[in-house]
Design a protein around this motif. Structure first.
Motif, PDB file in Angstrom:
ATOM      1  N   ARG A 188       0.811  -1.225   0.000  1.00  0.00           N
ATOM      2  CA  ARG A 188       0.000   0.000   0.000  1.00  0.00           C
ATOM      3  C   ARG A 188       0.841   1.270   0.000  1.00  0.00           C
ATOM      4  O   ARG A 188       0.499   2.227  -0.692  1.00  0.00           O
ATOM      5  N   ARG A 189       1.911   1.294   0.762  1.00  0.00           N
ATOM      6  CA  ARG A 189       2.736   2.507   0.802  1.00  0.00           C
ATOM      7  C   ARG A 189       3.355   2.780  -0.573  1.00  0.00           C
ATOM      8  O   ARG A 189       3.349   3.921  -1.053  1.00  0.00           O
ATOM      9  N   ARG A 190       3.841   1.741  -1.204  1.00  0.00           N
ATOM     10  CA  ARG A 190       4.431   1.893  -2.542  1.00  0.00           C
ATOM     11  C   ARG A 190       3.361   2.271  -3.568  1.00  0.00           C
ATOM     12  O   ARG A 190       3.571   3.147  -4.405  1.00  0.00           O
ATOM     13  N   PHE A 191       2.181   1.645  -3.483  1.00  0.00           N
ATOM     14  CA  PHE A 191       1.103   1.938  -4.428  1.00  0.00           C
ATOM     15  C   PHE A 191       0.616   3.371  -4.277  1.00  0.00           C
ATOM     16  O   PHE A 191       0.222   4.005  -5.254  1.00  0.00           O
ATOM     17  N   ARG A 192       0.640   3.889  -3.047  1.00  0.00           N
ATOM     18  CA  ARG A 192       0.254   5.290  -2.835  1.00  0.00           C
ATOM     19  C   ARG A 192       1.193   6.227  -3.595  1.00  0.00           C
ATOM     20  O   ARG A 192       0.759   7.193  -4.224  1.00  0.00           O
ATOM     21  N   ARG A 193       2.493   5.933  -3.552  1.00  0.00           N
ATOM     22  CA  ARG A 193       3.454   6.764  -4.288  1.00  0.00           C
ATOM     23  C   ARG A 193       3.245   6.648  -5.793  1.00  0.00           C
ATOM     24  O   ARG A 193       3.391   7.637  -6.526  1.00  0.00           O
ATOM     25  N   VAL A 194       2.900   5.455  -6.264  1.00  0.00           N
ATOM     26  CA  VAL A 194       2.648   5.269  -7.697  1.00  0.00           C
ATOM     27  C   VAL A 194       1.432   6.079  -8.133  1.00  0.00           C
ATOM     28  O   VAL A 194       1.439   6.726  -9.194  1.00  0.00           O
ATOM     29  N   LEU A 195       0.365   6.073  -7.329  1.00  0.00           N
ATOM     30  CA  LEU A 195      -0.821   6.865  -7.661  1.00  0.00           C
ATOM     31  C   LEU A 195      -0.504   8.352  -7.689  1.00  0.00           C
ATOM     32  O   LEU A 195      -1.012   9.094  -8.546  1.00  0.00           O
ATOM     33  N   ILE A 196       0.328   8.806  -6.764  1.00  0.00           N
ATOM     34  CA  ILE A 196       0.723  10.220  -6.757  1.00  0.00           C
ATOM     35  C   ILE A 196       1.502  10.553  -8.021  1.00  0.00           C
ATOM     36  O   ILE A 196       1.300  11.617  -8.635  1.00  0.00           O
ATOM     37  N   GLN A 197       2.385   9.646  -8.453  1.00  0.00           N
ATOM     38  CA  GLN A 197       3.124   9.870  -9.695  1.00  0.00           C
ATOM     39  C   GLN A 197       2.198   9.897 -10.902  1.00  0.00           C
ATOM     40  O   GLN A 197       2.387  10.698 -11.823  1.00  0.00           O
ATOM     41  N   CYS A 198       1.176   9.039 -10.915  1.00  0.00           N
ATOM     42  CA  CYS A 198       0.185   9.070 -12.004  1.00  0.00           C
ATOM     43  C   CYS A 198      -0.546  10.418 -12.026  1.00  0.00           C
ATOM     44  O   CYS A 198      -0.768  10.991 -13.098  1.00  0.00           O
ATOM     45  N   GLY A 199      -0.924  10.910 -10.851  1.00  0.00           N
ATOM     46  CA  GLY A 199      -1.595  12.203 -10.788  1.00  0.00           C
ATOM     47  C   GLY A 199      -0.704  13.332 -11.269  1.00  0.00           C
ATOM     48  O   GLY A 199      -1.163  14.228 -12.011  1.00  0.00           O
ATOM     49  N   ASP A 200       0.564  13.315 -10.864  1.00  0.00           N
ATOM     50  CA  ASP A 200       1.492  14.362 -11.321  1.00  0.00           C
ATOM     51  C   ASP A 200       1.694  14.289 -12.832  1.00  0.00           C
ATOM     52  O   ASP A 200       1.765  15.322 -13.511  1.00  0.00           O
ATOM     53  N   ALA A 201       1.799  13.060 -13.367  1.00  0.00           N
ATOM     54  CA  ALA A 201       1.973  12.910 -14.813  1.00  0.00           C
ATOM     55  C   ALA A 201       0.750  13.410 -15.573  1.00  0.00           C
ATOM     56  O   ALA A 201       0.867  14.089 -16.599  1.00  0.00           O
ATOM     57  N   LEU A 202      -0.451  13.094 -15.082  1.00  0.00           N
ATOM     58  CA  LEU A 202      -1.674  13.581 -15.719  1.00  0.00           C
ATOM     59  C   LEU A 202      -1.757  15.104 -15.673  1.00  0.00           C
ATOM     60  O   LEU A 202      -2.128  15.751 -16.660  1.00  0.00           O
ATOM     61  N   SER A 203      -1.418  15.688 -14.532  1.00  0.00           N
ATOM     62  CA  SER A 203      -1.467  17.146 -14.407  1.00  0.00           C
ATOM     63  C   SER A 203      -0.496  17.811 -15.378  1.00  0.00           C
ATOM     64  O   SER A 203      -0.849  18.776 -16.071  1.00  0.00           O
ATOM     65  N   GLY A 204       0.741  17.288 -15.437  1.00  0.00           N
ATOM     66  CA  GLY A 204       1.716  17.860 -16.364  1.00  0.00           C
ATOM     67  C   GLY A 204       1.289  17.704 -17.810  1.00  0.00           C
ATOM     68  O   GLY A 204       1.446  18.625 -18.616  1.00  0.00           O
ATOM     69  N   TRP A 205       0.720  16.542 -18.143  1.00  0.00           N
ATOM     70  CA  TRP A 205       0.261  16.327 -19.516  1.00  0.00           C
ATOM     71  C   TRP A 205      -0.869  17.278 -19.875  1.00  0.00           C
ATOM     72  O   TRP A 205      -0.878  17.859 -20.972  1.00  0.00           O
ATOM     73  N   MET A 206      -1.828  17.483 -18.963  1.00  0.00           N
ATOM     74  CA  MET A 206      -2.960  18.349 -19.260  1.00  0.00           C
ATOM     75  C   MET A 206      -2.527  19.801 -19.427  1.00  0.00           C
ATOM     76  O   MET A 206      -3.017  20.512 -20.311  1.00  0.00           O
ATOM     77  N   VAL A 207      -1.611  20.262 -18.599  1.00  0.00           N
ATOM     78  CA  VAL A 207      -1.113  21.632 -18.742  1.00  0.00           C
ATOM     79  C   VAL A 207      -0.401  21.799 -20.080  1.00  0.00           C
ATOM     80  O   VAL A 207      -0.593  22.788 -20.796  1.00  0.00           O
TER      81      VAL A 207
END
Length: 352
Positions: A188-207
């Motif tokens: 779970r701790r590792r998966f939480r970091r992966v989800l945060i990275q997915c969110g950051d990647a989506l935000s950067g892509w959308m901008v």
């Protein structure tokens, strides 16, 4: 295999079949997540600029979005709809003009090769200009009812996406933790970091996509104005909107201004084609690398493959969401499959 293993295999198969049957609903849910990430990016920007708490930043962000939508709805949409309707009305005449040019070219080639012209493409012209009208009033009413039902269903789906996106925007951490609980406790701790990275990647892509689409729309408007092509606003907005869909979108956006220019002169249509090719190359090799040089980069082959695969699996919505899906999948493959699964196997093989 033991009974428990057979039972587990049956449960896994049933879950996969259920997910497949719910794929359209899952795609709408993912669309809501993408919209929520866009709103969360805006909320983060407001908090950074104003230094306020998140609830106030959410309210201010929604008011800002409402203001932008209102301005666009009153200042941009009416002339766009008017020009787009005129643009659609010109397409049959442009197709007839293009067909006449093709017929003349084929006739000239036939005369040069065989010394005669045999009515080349006449069957195609007849197929384009002829069509069956509704047989009776009943058929027309059925089509109208089907269209109304489709519009109503689309509005309900849009309402669902917006509602879920607003809920996720209000409490993103709570929904992220709910997703984390779906994986085994040791991961779970590792998966939480992966989800945060997915969110950051989506935000950067959308901008990055927002900036590049605005640049494409502005460049298209300037170029079409200089060429003297009519319906500049409609074509520029279409170029900006369709730029969100790579490979397919820019090609579609070229059809409309070329159709308008073709009614005036074939040379002007060629000039419009050259303009759009130049704009798209400028966007691909200068604008996008400049605005996304710190963000996740998608390989062109991966982009095209994702568009084809997700369109086949999920239909038009899959084509629209192919890029954000590819962004998330690239992060998942890199962090989960490569970093957490394959790399430990490699280290274990080297030490053994």
């Amino acid at each position: 295999m033991r009974f428990g293993q057979w039972l587990g295999l049956l449960g896994l198969t049933s879950a996969l079949v259920l997910l497949w049957n719910l794929r359209q609903s899952l795609m709408f849910l993912f669309a809501a997540v993408v919209l929520a990430m866009a709103l969360c990016t805006l909320v983060g920007w407001v908090r950074e600029r104003l230094g306020c708490r998140r609830p106030l930043a959410v309210v201010l962000s929604l008011l800002l979005v409402l203001l932008v939508v209102t301005v666009i709805g009153t200042a941009v949409i009416p002339p766009f709809v008017e020009q787009f309707a005129e643009l659609i009305g010109k397409l049959p005449a442009a197709a007839e003009t293009l067909l006449n040019l093709l017929r003349q070219a084929m006739a000239s080639a036939s005369r040069m090769l065989y010394g005669r012209s045999d009515g080349t493409l006449e069957w195609l012209r007849q197929g384009l200009v002829s069509g069956d009208s509704p047989a009776n009033l009943r058929e027309g009413l059925l089509r109208l009812l089907g269209l109304a039902g489709g519009v109503g269903s689309g509005l309900l789906q849009l309402l669902f996406v917006v509602a879920v996106a607003l809920m996720v925007t209000a409490q993103p951490e709570a929904y992220r933790e709910a997703a984390v609980l779906l994986v085994p406790s040791f991961y779970r701790r590792r998966f939480r970091r992966v989800l945060i990275q997915c969110g950051d990647a989506l935000s950067g892509w959308m901008v990055g996509v927002l900036i590049s689409s605005l640049c494409v729309g502005i460049l298209a408007a300037i170029g079409l104005s200089l060429l003297g092509v009519k319906l500049v606003a409609a074509n520029a907005v279409l170029a900006a909107l369709l730029n969100i869909i790579p490979n397919v979108g820019p090609t579609l956006s070229t059809v409309f201004p070329m159709s308008v220019a073709l009614l005036e002169s074939p040379l002007k249509a060629v000039a419009v084609l050259v303009l759009y090719v130049a704009v798209q190359n400028l966007e691909s090799y200068v604008i996008t690398p400049s605005v996304m040089h710190h963000q996740l980069k998608l390989l062109p082959g991966l982009t095209l493959t994702a568009q084809l695969l997700f369109t086949v699996l999920f239909g038009p919505l899959g084509l629209l969401l192919a890029l954000p899906l590819a962004v998330c999948l690239q992060v998942m493959v890199r962090e989960v499959l490569i970093h957490d699964i394959l790399d430990p196997w490699k280290r274990h093989a080297e030490t053994s």
